[in-house]
Design an enzyme around this catalytic site. Structure first.
Site, PDB file in Angstrom:
ATOM      1  N   LYS A  56       0.861  -1.184   0.000  1.00 21.35           N
ATOM      2  CA  LYS A  56       0.000   0.000   0.000  1.00 21.35           C
ATOM      3  C   LYS A  56       0.898   1.234   0.000  1.00 21.35           C
ATOM      4  O   LYS A  56       1.784   1.367   0.867  1.00 21.35           O
ATOM      5  CB  LYS A  56      -0.863  -0.041   1.266  1.00 21.35           C
ATOM      6  CG  LYS A  56      -2.216   0.613   1.133  1.00 21.35           C
ATOM      7  CD  LYS A  56      -3.070   0.236   2.348  1.00 21.35           C
ATOM      8  CE  LYS A  56      -4.302   1.075   2.422  1.00 21.35           C
ATOM      9  NZ  LYS A  56      -5.018   0.862   3.694  1.00 21.35           N
ATOM     10  N   VAL A  57       0.697   2.096  -0.982  1.00 20.30           N
ATOM     11  CA  VAL A  57       1.530   3.307  -1.087  1.00 20.30           C
ATOM     12  C   VAL A  57       0.618   4.528  -1.137  1.00 20.30           C
ATOM     13  O   VAL A  57      -0.505   4.448  -1.635  1.00 20.30           O
ATOM     14  CB  VAL A  57       2.438   3.285  -2.348  1.00 20.30           C
ATOM     15  CG1 VAL A  57       3.378   2.089  -2.319  1.00 20.30           C
ATOM     16  CG2 VAL A  57       1.631   3.309  -3.632  1.00 20.30           C
TER      17      VAL A  57
END
Ligand code: G3P
Length: 219
Positions: free
Chosen positions: A84-85
């Site tokens: 997750k960015v």
């Protein structure tokens, strides 16, 4: 629509996975902090419990190089990890690099349709628009889901799934399902509230009373 559980609470995850309704799990730094557990340990445990679906683990730094190093550590935890960015330019660069390398990427903290367009161009597996936090500002978060769905429909080459996040009510779930979101990530209490209906329980009481009066038994 797939249902992901937005939680890092192992007992809640165990409890809800056994219902067969949980297709994946999402976490974020706040949920990890709430769990009081070691980040990598808890992600490894969740990945085992939910081996049938993606488990989102979020990087915690902001620059490209460090996010890439963190992603390298996180993706080694298990094959079902989605990195997750954040939806920043560095986050999008990380997304492009990881997705080119066949790693699932969930781009989070999305608040506009243009951000979602960029995430799709960067090869994100999931875009996470935050409904509730837009509602908190007096906007209608579901409009964002609708706009993203329309844009993605215009470009069939985009493979990014819309993962509706920051869901605060069962009404939100219904709204995003009607709009065709691919996934909704939900706190455990919302999953439970989806099946609880007073008329279901009232109906069961009547059926039980009438059935007992027949004196019969199925078994
Ligand atoms: O995992 C991201 C998202 O679901 C957070 O929700 O309620 O903190 O805005 P919320």
């Amino acid at each position: 629509m797939k249902i992901f559980l937005d939680s890092a609470d192992i007992s809640e995850i165990k409890d809800l996975v056994q219902t067969g309704m949980v297709d994946g799990v999402t976490t974020n730094p706040s949920l990890i902090a709430k769990s009081g557990r070691d980040f990598k340990e808890v992600i490894a445990e969740i990945s085992t419990l939910v081996s049938h679906g993606p488990v989102s683990a979020e990087v915690t730094s902001f620059d490209y190089e460090t996010m890439m190093k963190e992603a390298e550590v996180l993706r080694k935890i298990s094959d079902n990890i989605a990195i997750k960015v954040p939806l920043t330019i560095d986050g999008l660069r990380v997304c492009r690099a990881l997705s080119s390398d066949n790693t699932l990427v969930n781009v989070t903290l999305c608040f506009t349709a243009n951000q979602a367009l960029l995430a799709a161009k960067a090869g994100a597996a999931f875009i996470s628009p935050f409904l509730g936090r837009l509602d908190d500002l007096g906007m209608d978060g579901t409009d964002l889901i609708s706009d993203i769905a329309d844009i993605y429909m215009n470009y069939p080459e985009f493979e990014t799934e819309i993962l509706a996040a920051s869901i605060r009510s069962t009404k939100h779930v219904q709204d995003v399902a009607l709009l065709g979101a691919d996934v909704a990530t939900l706190p455990g209490k919302i999953i439970k509230a989806m099946y609880d209906h007073p008329l279901t329980y009232k109906g069961l009481e009547t059926f039980e009373k009438d059935w007992k009066a027949t004196g019969q038994s199925i078994l």
